[in-house]
Design an enzyme around this catalytic site. Structure first.
Site: not given
Ligand code: AMP
Length: 177
Positions: A60, A97
């Site tokens: 995205r 995760e």
């Molecule tokens: P993080 O590494 O935890 O910051 O996760 C970031 C990535 O996961 C981003 O590129 C988002 O596209 C996706 N992501 C994380 N949480 C969500 C959510 N609640 N809804 C949609 N996409 C998410």
């Protein structure tokens, strides 16, 4: 304005698993006015400044980062999942995760001192953006900022990126996960 953008995002409870609210930006991207406003807002702090490149995180971040690069007359750099880029790459592992993953950039995508902004749709725990920033720094780039449409502040990602000395800017925030 942030209310407009919030309304343009579709929230899907319990996707991809119970307890997560998925923030779906496809509805925002499909709304011409909302998409344009989003890109205009992301670009706004940088208009008139010299930005050499915009980097976007697969997938995205490509859509938003490409539009931001165009507006800033900057180049665009894709940060991709392992094994997708055809030329010589630099890579970095990062925790998801479940288990770990790797992301990659072409080794010649950024040169030392180039001013780059990172763009993605959401910052949640910040693990993905943290890896991207470290990867760009490996190439000697000057990471001027990390920009997101959505922050999930309860997950602490913004603080993680700021701790790397990179300012973070998000257009809207949602509470919770
Ligand atoms: P993080 O590494 O935890 O910051 O996760 C970031 C990535 O996961 C981003 O590129 C988002 O596209 C996706 N992501 C994380 N949480 C969500 C959510 N609640 N809804 C949609 N996409 C998410």
């Amino acid at each position: 304005m942030s209310i407009d953008l919030k309304n343009a995002i579709r929230s899907i409870p319990d996707y991809p698993k119970p307890g997560i609210i998925f923030r779906d930006i496809t509805t925002l991207l499909g709304d011409a006015r909302a998409f344009r406003r989003t890109v205009d807002e992301l670009v706004q702090p940088w208009s008139g400044t010299k930005i050499d490149k915009t980097a976007g995180i697969e997938a995205r971040g490509f859509i938003l980062g490409g539009a931001v690069a165009h507006q800033l007359s900057a180049g665009f750099v894709p940060i991709r999942k392992k094994g997708k880029l055809p030329h010589k790459v630099v890579s970095i592992g990062y925790s998801l995760e479940y288990g770990i993953d790797e992301m990659e950039m072409h080794v010649d995508a950024l040169t030392p001192g180039e001013r780059v902004i990172l763009v993605d749709d959401i910052i949640a725990t910040g693990g993905t953006a943290e890896a991207a920033v470290k990867l760009m720094k490996k190439l000697g780039a000057d990471v001027v900022a990390a920009c997101f449409v959505i922050d999930l502040p309860d997950l602490g990602g913004t603080k993680k990126i700021e701790a790397l000395g990179v300012p973070v800017r998000s257009l809207i925030a949602f509470e919770g996960h």
